[in-house]
Enzyme design. Structure first.
Site, PDB file in Angstrom:
ATOM      1  CB  SER A 157      16.701   1.991   7.017  1.00 30.12           C
ATOM      2  OG  SER A 157      16.758   2.071   5.605  1.00 30.12           O
ATOM      3  CE  LYS A 198     -11.156   1.078  18.266  1.00 31.87           C
ATOM      4  NZ  LYS A 198      -9.963   0.278  17.682  1.00 31.87           N
TER       5      LYS A 198
HETATM    6  C1  LIG Z   1      -3.032  -3.430   6.911  1.00 30.99           C
HETATM    7  C2  LIG Z   1      -2.853  -3.220   8.391  1.00 30.99           C
HETATM    8  C3  LIG Z   1      -3.821  -2.444   9.087  1.00 30.99           C
HETATM    9  C4  LIG Z   1      -3.270  -2.371  10.483  1.00 30.99           C
HETATM   10  N1  LIG Z   1      -3.992  -1.779  11.425  1.00 30.99           N
HETATM   11  C5  LIG Z   1      -3.874  -1.718  12.631  1.00 30.99           C
HETATM   12  C6  LIG Z   1      -4.547  -0.994  13.595  1.00 30.99           C
HETATM   13  O1  LIG Z   1      -5.561  -0.489  13.406  1.00 30.99           O
HETATM   14  N2  LIG Z   1      -4.213  -0.878  15.067  1.00 30.99           N
HETATM   15  C7  LIG Z   1      -2.858  -1.572  15.324  1.00 30.99           C
HETATM   16  O2  LIG Z   1      -2.668  -1.491  16.670  1.00 30.99           O
HETATM   17  N3  LIG Z   1      -2.056  -2.138  14.371  1.00 30.99           N
HETATM   18  C8  LIG Z   1      -2.613  -2.210  13.114  1.00 30.99           C
HETATM   19  N4  LIG Z   1      -1.778  -2.697  12.329  1.00 30.99           N
HETATM   20  C9  LIG Z   1      -0.164  -3.064  12.687  1.00 30.99           C
HETATM   21  C10 LIG Z   1       0.598  -1.709  12.615  1.00 30.99           C
HETATM   22  O3  LIG Z   1       0.733  -1.184  11.643  1.00 30.99           O
HETATM   23  C11 LIG Z   1       1.965  -2.242  13.443  1.00 30.99           C
HETATM   24  O4  LIG Z   1       2.025  -2.981  14.527  1.00 30.99           O
HETATM   25  C12 LIG Z   1       2.791  -0.961  13.540  1.00 30.99           C
HETATM   26  O5  LIG Z   1       2.878   0.093  12.784  1.00 30.99           O
HETATM   27  C13 LIG Z   1       4.214  -0.985  13.984  1.00 30.99           C
HETATM   28  O6  LIG Z   1       4.802  -1.669  12.931  1.00 30.99           O
HETATM   29  P1  LIG Z   1       6.552  -1.737  13.292  1.00 30.99           P
HETATM   30  O7  LIG Z   1       7.076  -0.627  13.922  1.00 30.99           O
HETATM   31  O8  LIG Z   1       6.704  -3.233  14.001  1.00 30.99           O
HETATM   32  O9  LIG Z   1       7.121  -2.157  11.637  1.00 30.99           O
HETATM   33  P2  LIG Z   1       7.423  -0.879  10.551  1.00 30.99           P
HETATM   34  O10 LIG Z   1       6.428   0.226  10.532  1.00 30.99           O
HETATM   35  O11 LIG Z   1       7.367  -1.621   9.331  1.00 30.99           O
HETATM   36  O12 LIG Z   1       8.849  -0.302  10.811  1.00 30.99           O
HETATM   37  C14 LIG Z   1       9.904  -0.990  10.670  1.00 30.99           C
HETATM   38  C15 LIG Z   1      11.101  -0.197  10.790  1.00 30.99           C
HETATM   39  O13 LIG Z   1      12.258  -0.925  10.627  1.00 30.99           O
HETATM   40  C16 LIG Z   1      13.162  -0.068   9.893  1.00 30.99           C
HETATM   41  N5  LIG Z   1      14.121  -0.830   9.360  1.00 30.99           N
HETATM   42  C17 LIG Z   1      13.817  -2.185   8.655  1.00 30.99           C
HETATM   43  N6  LIG Z   1      14.795  -2.829   8.087  1.00 30.99           N
HETATM   44  C18 LIG Z   1      15.762  -2.112   8.648  1.00 30.99           C
HETATM   45  C19 LIG Z   1      17.484  -2.287   8.425  1.00 30.99           C
HETATM   46  N7  LIG Z   1      17.706  -2.915   7.754  1.00 30.99           N
HETATM   47  N8  LIG Z   1      18.157  -1.289   8.845  1.00 30.99           N
HETATM   48  C20 LIG Z   1      17.682   0.120   9.719  1.00 30.99           C
HETATM   49  N9  LIG Z   1      16.210  -0.153   9.867  1.00 30.99           N
HETATM   50  C21 LIG Z   1      15.317  -0.906   9.336  1.00 30.99           C
HETATM   51  C22 LIG Z   1      12.297   0.826   8.859  1.00 30.99           C
HETATM   52  O14 LIG Z   1      13.097   1.839   8.330  1.00 30.99           O
HETATM   53  C23 LIG Z   1      11.150   0.943   9.662  1.00 30.99           C
HETATM   54  O15 LIG Z   1      11.565   2.344  10.341  1.00 30.99           O
HETATM   55  C24 LIG Z   1      -1.891  -2.665  10.795  1.00 30.99           C
HETATM   56  C25 LIG Z   1      -1.079  -3.414   9.950  1.00 30.99           C
HETATM   57  C26 LIG Z   1      -1.685  -3.716   8.726  1.00 30.99           C
HETATM   58  C27 LIG Z   1      -0.651  -4.351   7.816  1.00 30.99           C
END
Ligand SMILES: Cc1cc2nc3c(=O)[nH]c(=O)nc-3n(C[C@H](O)[C@H](O)[C@H](O)COP(=O)(O)OP(=O)(O)OC[C@H]3O[C@@H](n4cnc5c(N)ncnc54)[C@H](O)[C@@H]3O)c2cc1C
Length: 503
Positions: free
Chosen positions: A40, A79
């Site tokens: 998105s 790290k």
């Molecule tokens: C406070 C905190 C600290 C963290 N620290 C660590 C760490 O130190 N080490 C570690 O390994 N992990 C850590 N994590 C976890 C890590 O941030 C995530 O596992 C990682 O960033 C992957 O996120 P994601 O890709 O699943 O989701 P997101 O980064 O949320 O990406 C979601 C994607 O989906 C897309 N999307 C959503 N809805 C739609 C839609 N309807 N249509 C099209 N696209 C859509 C968005 O545009 C985005 O591109 C942490 C998390 C938190 C909350």
């Protein structure tokens, strides 16, 4: 996968989506598969997640990315472990390192196990893990975990990085492997008569059709949770944290290769050194403190009470989906679950999920048996990580706030964790129990021992007795000499990072 099953649609362009795209393109790209990642333009990524565990190196090697290529572009550092501060108030145990084990540790770990075991039996022996592992010395001397070719041991390490930049780097790399990138917001997930995903509908009314769909849409799990209605199993009764406040500060002069986790009044704060800044975040429970008070405490902790740099506030939920692969949908990343960032395990789960999925699919072409085995395996890993993290809180000796008193007296822990704690308290060797409870599915025996010993879960010092000469057979001085000798082979962290940037 077979020839009629060739279109893969990944929804989500966070780190999870791009790791998935790279792994699938590497394993399946030359087999005629068409891989599209839909992201998105309006919904952002979570933008945190800056620490990894050692398997990330394996991912980079698998997809063909070298450190000199990606690290400078993502402001990355090395790290070798996590230092836990102020999680325990026991004298001598207010700080310890959870090391990423490396080969030279095989010579010193037996002494740690021996001393720690006998100390639990009441013998006055050095049982603090920091005396026994090379990692602790690398952190102390701020050395990079890279060795010259003639150093005969392997060193295990992870990284710190800017997660936004890493996602962008991986997107470029995936494009080079033929992954198509489409900017669109999915508004509808349409199912067929069998409950499979038939197609996705974008906000502009376009249809996107695939054979396999990957849900990497973040916490909301738009495909797996919202459309396919897979239940979410919450971990909130054993893990209280649900919020974070994030705040960058200036980079460190000398960069020690570790994450620091400092316990505060209502949770803990991370400190992650990057080359261009230091990442900081306070993970806390909104059930015990409001966001403003938490931010004030955090600013105070950083010595920046008067700073006008804006902090980012985040909410998160802890738990996992009941199944990660359902029908023609695989959930990867925050959509499949999140434990909490204490041991930085989330990206490791992403990698494990995709690698095991590819394996299962290659073997069984999506048979029910392969799907069930896969789901069981991934859930077991999630639950084993959860128990290790819960243990951090359950054994903390802090009692200064209602939060820590609730953590320390929480009886809503798994039976498996309960049996490990009972075994340790009874002075037993916990190796067999860990295996029996399948709690070594992620963190190995030595990690569990470091956690319990590092927080000082030992008899009261006044009860300890000198013990026989045999009990004292390992001399700390000899171990320290060996470790310091090994450390001579490593170069300053800052120098190595600087060399990468100038390459
Ligand atoms: C406070 C905190 C600290 C963290 N620290 C660590 C760490 O130190 N080490 C570690 O390994 N992990 C850590 N994590 C976890 C890590 O941030 C995530 O596992 C990682 O960033 C992957 O996120 P994601 O890709 O699943 O989701 P997101 O980064 O949320 O990406 C979601 C994607 O989906 C897309 N999307 C959503 N809805 C739609 C839609 N309807 N249509 C099209 N696209 C859509 C968005 O545009 C985005 O591109 C942490 C998390 C938190 C909350």
């Amino acid at each position: 996968m077979n020839s009629s099953n060739k279109r893969i649609v990944i929804v989500g362009g966070g780190t999870a989506g791009w790791i998935t795209a790279n792994l699938m393109a590497t394993h399946w790209g030359d087999k005629g598969f068409d891989i599209t990642l839909v992201e998105s333009p309006d919904i952002g990524i979570i933008g945190v997640g800056e620490g990894s565990t050692p398997p990330l190196k394996g991912f980079m090697d698998t997809v063909g990315i070298t450190e000199s290529q990606w690290m400078p572009e993502c402001n990355a550092t090395y790290k070798v472990g996590i230092t836990f501060r102020d999680w325990s108030v026991k004298p001598g145990f207010t700080q310890y390192v959870h090391p990423f084990l490396c080969q030279p540790d095989q010579f010193t770990a037996p002494a740690f196990f021996h001393n720690s075991f006998l100390r639990r039996k009441g013998v006055e022996l050095e049982g603090h893990p920091d005396h026994f592992f090379l990692t602790t010395e690398l952190i102390r001397q701020k050395l990079a975990p890279l060795t010259p070719a003639n150093f005969p041991f392997e060193i295990n390490y992870g990284y710190h990085f800017d997660s936004g930049l890493l996602g962008q780097y991986l997107a470029r790399h995936a494009a080079g492997k033929g992954v198509k990138h489409r900017l669109a917001t999915i508004s509808d997930v349409v199912l067929d008569g069998q409950g499979n995903i038939d197609f996705l509908l974008t906000e502009k009314g376009e249809k996107i059709k695939g054979d396999l769909y990957v849900d990497s849409t973040g916490f909301k799990g738009q495909l797996i949770q919202q459309a396919l209605k897979v239940p979410f199993i919450s971990f909130a009764e054993s893990l209280f944290n649900d919020s974070a406040v994030v705040f960058p500060t200036t980079p460190d002069e000398e960069i020690a290769p570790h994450t620091v986790s400092t316990a505060l009044k209502y949770g803990w704060a991370w400190r992650i050194p990057l080359t261009n800044r230091t990442g900081n975040g306070y993970v806390y429970s909104s059930g015990f403190v409001d966001a403003d008070t938490a931010e004030t405490e955090f600013r105070q902790h950083l010595g920046l009470l008067d700073s006008d740099v804006e902090a980012r506030r985040l909410k998160f939920k802890v738990g996992r989906v009941a199944q990660h692969w359902v029908k023609n949908c695989l959930a990867v990343g925050l959509s499949q679950g999140f434990i909490e960032p204490l041991e930085a395990t989330a990206l490791d789960m992403v990698q494990e999920t995709v690698v095991r999925f590819i394996e299962a699919y290659n073997q069984g072409a999506g048979s029910d048996q392969h799907r069930d085995d896969f789901n069981h395996r991934i859930s077991t890993r999630f639950d084993a990580i959860r128990d290790y993290i819960v243990c951090h809180y359950r054994i903390s000796s802090r009692t200064d706030t209602e939060y820590w008193r609730a953590c320390g007296s929480n009886e809503k822990i798994s039976l498996s964790l309960r049996s490990i704690l009972m075994s340790w308290m009874a002075g037993n060797n916990i190796t067999d129990e860990l295996e029996k409870q399948k709690l070594d599915a992620y963190f190995p025996n030595v990690s569990w021992n470091c956690l319990l010993a590092g927080k000082g879960i030992y008899p009261d010092p006044s009860q300890l007795k000198p013990g026989s000469e045999l009990a004292h057979r390992y001399k700390i001085e000899g171990i320290q000499n060996f470790i310091r000798g090994c450390a001579l082979n490593f170069r300053p962290h800052k120098e190595v990072l600087h060399g990468q940037t100038n390459r």
